[in-house]
Design a protein around this motif. Structure first.
Motif, PDB file in Angstrom:
ATOM      1  N   ARG A 342      43.087  45.027  35.946  1.00  0.00           N
ATOM      2  CA  ARG A 342      44.251  45.038  36.835  1.00  0.00           C
ATOM      3  C   ARG A 342      43.984  44.222  38.099  1.00  0.00           C
ATOM      4  O   ARG A 342      44.878  43.515  38.601  1.00  0.00           O
ATOM      5  CB  ARG A 342      44.605  46.477  37.192  1.00  0.00           C
ATOM      6  CG  ARG A 342      45.197  47.279  36.047  1.00  0.00           C
ATOM      7  CD  ARG A 342      45.278  48.755  36.383  1.00  0.00           C
ATOM      8  NE  ARG A 342      46.012  48.977  37.615  1.00  0.00           N
ATOM      9  CZ  ARG A 342      45.966  50.107  38.318  1.00  0.00           C
ATOM     10  NH1 ARG A 342      45.189  51.096  37.908  1.00  0.00           N
ATOM     11  NH2 ARG A 342      46.670  50.244  39.410  1.00  0.00           N
ATOM     12  N   HIS A 343      42.769  44.301  38.614  1.00  0.00           N
ATOM     13  CA  HIS A 343      42.421  43.530  39.813  1.00  0.00           C
ATOM     14  C   HIS A 343      42.455  42.029  39.534  1.00  0.00           C
ATOM     15  O   HIS A 343      43.010  41.255  40.330  1.00  0.00           O
ATOM     16  CB  HIS A 343      41.031  43.947  40.296  1.00  0.00           C
ATOM     17  CG  HIS A 343      40.442  43.016  41.312  1.00  0.00           C
ATOM     18  ND1 HIS A 343      40.912  42.915  42.605  1.00  0.00           N
ATOM     19  CD2 HIS A 343      39.413  42.116  41.207  1.00  0.00           C
ATOM     20  CE1 HIS A 343      40.209  42.012  43.268  1.00  0.00           C
ATOM     21  NE2 HIS A 343      39.308  41.510  42.441  1.00  0.00           N
ATOM     22  N   LEU A 344      41.890  41.608  38.404  1.00  0.00           N
ATOM     23  CA  LEU A 344      41.872  40.174  38.081  1.00  0.00           C
ATOM     24  C   LEU A 344      43.275  39.648  37.816  1.00  0.00           C
ATOM     25  O   LEU A 344      43.612  38.531  38.224  1.00  0.00           O
ATOM     26  CB  LEU A 344      40.972  39.939  36.865  1.00  0.00           C
ATOM     27  CG  LEU A 344      39.474  40.199  37.078  1.00  0.00           C
ATOM     28  CD1 LEU A 344      38.705  39.989  35.793  1.00  0.00           C
ATOM     29  CD2 LEU A 344      38.926  39.302  38.184  1.00  0.00           C
ATOM     30  N   VAL A 345      44.088  40.443  37.127  1.00  0.00           N
ATOM     31  CA  VAL A 345      45.465  40.018  36.878  1.00  0.00           C
ATOM     32  C   VAL A 345      46.225  39.896  38.188  1.00  0.00           C
ATOM     33  O   VAL A 345      46.986  38.932  38.418  1.00  0.00           O
ATOM     34  CB  VAL A 345      46.164  41.002  35.917  1.00  0.00           C
ATOM     35  CG1 VAL A 345      47.656  40.718  35.833  1.00  0.00           C
ATOM     36  CG2 VAL A 345      45.541  40.912  34.531  1.00  0.00           C
ATOM     37  N   SER A 346      46.027  40.861  39.088  1.00  0.00           N
ATOM     38  CA  SER A 346      46.699  40.802  40.385  1.00  0.00           C
ATOM     39  C   SER A 346      46.228  39.601  41.190  1.00  0.00           C
ATOM     40  O   SER A 346      47.037  38.916  41.834  1.00  0.00           O
ATOM     41  CB  SER A 346      46.441  42.099  41.155  1.00  0.00           C
ATOM     42  OG  SER A 346      46.991  42.039  42.449  1.00  0.00           O
ATOM     43  N   SER A 347      44.933  39.312  41.147  1.00  0.00           N
ATOM     44  CA  SER A 347      44.409  38.162  41.888  1.00  0.00           C
ATOM     45  C   SER A 347      44.965  36.859  41.324  1.00  0.00           C
ATOM     46  O   SER A 347      45.329  35.944  42.076  1.00  0.00           O
ATOM     47  CB  SER A 347      42.884  38.147  41.819  1.00  0.00           C
ATOM     48  OG  SER A 347      42.345  39.313  42.399  1.00  0.00           O
ATOM     49  N   ALA A 348      45.047  36.757  39.985  1.00  0.00           N
ATOM     50  CA  ALA A 348      45.589  35.547  39.374  1.00  0.00           C
ATOM     51  C   ALA A 348      47.058  35.361  39.715  1.00  0.00           C
ATOM     52  O   ALA A 348      47.525  34.244  39.982  1.00  0.00           O
ATOM     53  CB  ALA A 348      45.407  35.603  37.855  1.00  0.00           C
ATOM     54  N   ARG A 349      47.818  36.452  39.753  1.00  0.00           N
ATOM     55  CA  ARG A 349      49.243  36.363  40.086  1.00  0.00           C
ATOM     56  C   ARG A 349      49.430  35.933  41.540  1.00  0.00           C
ATOM     57  O   ARG A 349      50.289  35.113  41.860  1.00  0.00           O
ATOM     58  CB  ARG A 349      49.913  37.705  39.836  1.00  0.00           C
ATOM     59  CG  ARG A 349      51.430  37.651  40.011  1.00  0.00           C
ATOM     60  CD  ARG A 349      52.058  39.016  39.759  1.00  0.00           C
ATOM     61  NE  ARG A 349      51.839  39.451  38.392  1.00  0.00           N
ATOM     62  CZ  ARG A 349      51.114  40.505  38.048  1.00  0.00           C
ATOM     63  NH1 ARG A 349      50.513  41.217  39.001  1.00  0.00           N
ATOM     64  NH2 ARG A 349      50.969  40.846  36.795  1.00  0.00           N
ATOM     65  N   GLU A 350      48.607  36.486  42.432  1.00  0.00           N
ATOM     66  CA  GLU A 350      48.713  36.093  43.837  1.00  0.00           C
ATOM     67  C   GLU A 350      48.356  34.619  44.014  1.00  0.00           C
ATOM     68  O   GLU A 350      48.960  33.901  44.811  1.00  0.00           O
ATOM     69  CB  GLU A 350      47.790  36.959  44.696  1.00  0.00           C
ATOM     70  CG  GLU A 350      48.245  38.420  44.806  1.00  0.00           C
ATOM     71  CD  GLU A 350      47.254  39.247  45.597  1.00  0.00           C
ATOM     72  OE1 GLU A 350      46.250  38.666  46.041  1.00  0.00           O
ATOM     73  OE2 GLU A 350      47.498  40.453  45.769  1.00  0.00           O
ATOM     74  N   TYR A 351      47.367  34.161  43.228  1.00  0.00           N
ATOM     75  CA  TYR A 351      46.968  32.755  43.337  1.00  0.00           C
ATOM     76  C   TYR A 351      48.084  31.832  42.850  1.00  0.00           C
ATOM     77  O   TYR A 351      48.344  30.775  43.424  1.00  0.00           O
ATOM     78  CB  TYR A 351      45.700  32.521  42.525  1.00  0.00           C
ATOM     79  CG  TYR A 351      45.243  31.083  42.507  1.00  0.00           C
ATOM     80  CD1 TYR A 351      44.583  30.532  43.598  1.00  0.00           C
ATOM     81  CD2 TYR A 351      45.486  30.276  41.393  1.00  0.00           C
ATOM     82  CE1 TYR A 351      44.170  29.208  43.586  1.00  0.00           C
ATOM     83  CE2 TYR A 351      45.070  28.955  41.365  1.00  0.00           C
ATOM     84  CZ  TYR A 351      44.419  28.427  42.465  1.00  0.00           C
ATOM     85  OH  TYR A 351      44.013  27.116  42.443  1.00  0.00           O
TER      86      TYR A 351
END
Length: 369
Positions: A342-351
């Protein structure tokens, strides 16, 4: 010139997915094999991580009160040892004092079962029951070699358990005392470009693990107190031992406390009869309902959000790979993986959603004459 062999796009996409999944599966199998091969190290390290997640805030609290980090770690580790061995001592004392009474109840229960087999719907004769008892005695008498081999296996297992206990103890001490430096060293093993993601993912996994372990301890304590108090009110022997067993079993979510609670039902059946066992079963089911519908959602919340189906699959996979220890470790591992994904997906979406920086307009260069 047209190609001689044309591969349909669907087949091409499927093969690309297939070889990548095969590589991921092979890497996963290799990792599982390594963990099982080095289980005498990997399992104590996993247990040490669980203990560290539970007690690291106590060390930080003592350090914030002015104690050195080393002394704070010593105090917490010694407290853990005293609590662990004190619990074992109380269980052993209760077993030694009530074993004779329970043995007599078992004998009476076997006699009642034998009478029921003769006079009940089975309508067995004395000769049939005697033949079954004699065959059981012959099986036990003819298994001397098997018993010796099992005794040797038990001795080896005890040696591994003792070694694993000391590995977990020393690992817990150094995780509590020097965990930040150890994690910094682990992050430094990765390429420089990936270190920020690895560090943030590790902190996310640690937050998920800490929340899961603390919530599980509170749930396990509630289960143990509820079932033990119910057993005490019903006059069931070995109440403290039953509570300890339920407490340990509750670390395997959904099924652990229920299975350990069935032990309380069996003890009630042997010691007090079927009606007491029925009331004990009602208490176990009631405690489980309170845990499932009140404690788990309230304590876990959104921080450790793992679907019940994922928990069941994780427990099944853990049992397949490493037995009871695998079932104990599987769910915290699933919680950590869920938090990291969930953290990596959220980071990728923010990027992806981050707007590109505005660049000032520059007029074109004038054409030369």
């Amino acid at each position: 010139m047209s190609e001689r062999y044309q591969v349909p796009p669907g087949v091409e996409i499927a093969t690309q997915w297939a070889w990548r999944l095969l590589v991921i599966g092979a890497a996963g199998l290799a990792g599982i094999w390594l963990l099982r091969y080095f289980s005498e190290i990997s399992v104590p390290i996993a247990v040490a991580l669980l203990g560290t997640a539970l007690t690291v805030d106590a060390v930080n609290w003592l350090q914030a009160r002015g104690l050195p980090r080393l002394l704070s770690t010593f105090i917490v580790v010694i407290f853990m040892l005293v609590a662990f061995f004190g619990m074992l001592a109380l269980v052993g004392q209760q077993l030694s004092t009530q074993a004779t009474e329970l043995r007599g109840n078992v004998v009476d229960g076997i006699t009642q079962v034998q009478d029921w087999a003769e006079t009940g719907p089975l309508d067995l004769s004395d000769s049939q029951i005697k033949d079954w008892v004699d065959s059981a005695k012959d099986s036990i008498a003819s298994s001397d070699t098997t018993l010796l081999s099992r005794a040797g296996a038990v001795g080896t297992t005890v040696t591994h358990v003792v070694a694993g206990f000391f590995i977990a103890l020393f690992a817990s001490f150094f995780f509590l005392y020097d965990g930040n430096r150890i994690w910094s060293w682990v992050v430094a093993l990765f390429p420089r470009a990936a270190r920020d993601q690895v560090d943030s993912s590790g902190h996310t996994a640690w937050i998920s693990l800490t929340a899961f372990v603390r919530a599980t301890v509170l749930v396990a304590f509630t289960d143990a107190v509820g079932i033990a108090v119910g057993a005490w009110l019903l006059g069931v022997p070995l109440t403290f031992a039953i509570g300890v067993l339920v407490f340990l079993g509750a670390f395997i979510p959904i099924i652990g406390a229920l299975l350990s609670g069935m032990v309380a039902v069996l003890v009630a059946l042997v010691a007090q009869g079927p009606w007491t066992a029925l009331f004990m079963l009602i208490i176990v089911v009631a405690v489980q309902q309170v845990e499932s519908h009140v404690l788990q959602p309230f304590l876990m919340g959104r921080l450790v959000r793992v679907h019940p189906l994922a928990i069941i699959l994780a427990i099944g996979a853990g049992v397949t790979v490493a037995g009871i220890v695998g079932a104990l470790i599987a769910v915290p591992l699933a919680a950590c993986l869920n938090g990291v994904v969930r953290h990596l997906v959220s980071s990728a979406r923010e990027y992806q959603d981050e707007p590109e920086p505005d660049t000032p307009f520059e007029p074109p260069e004038p054409l030369g004459r």
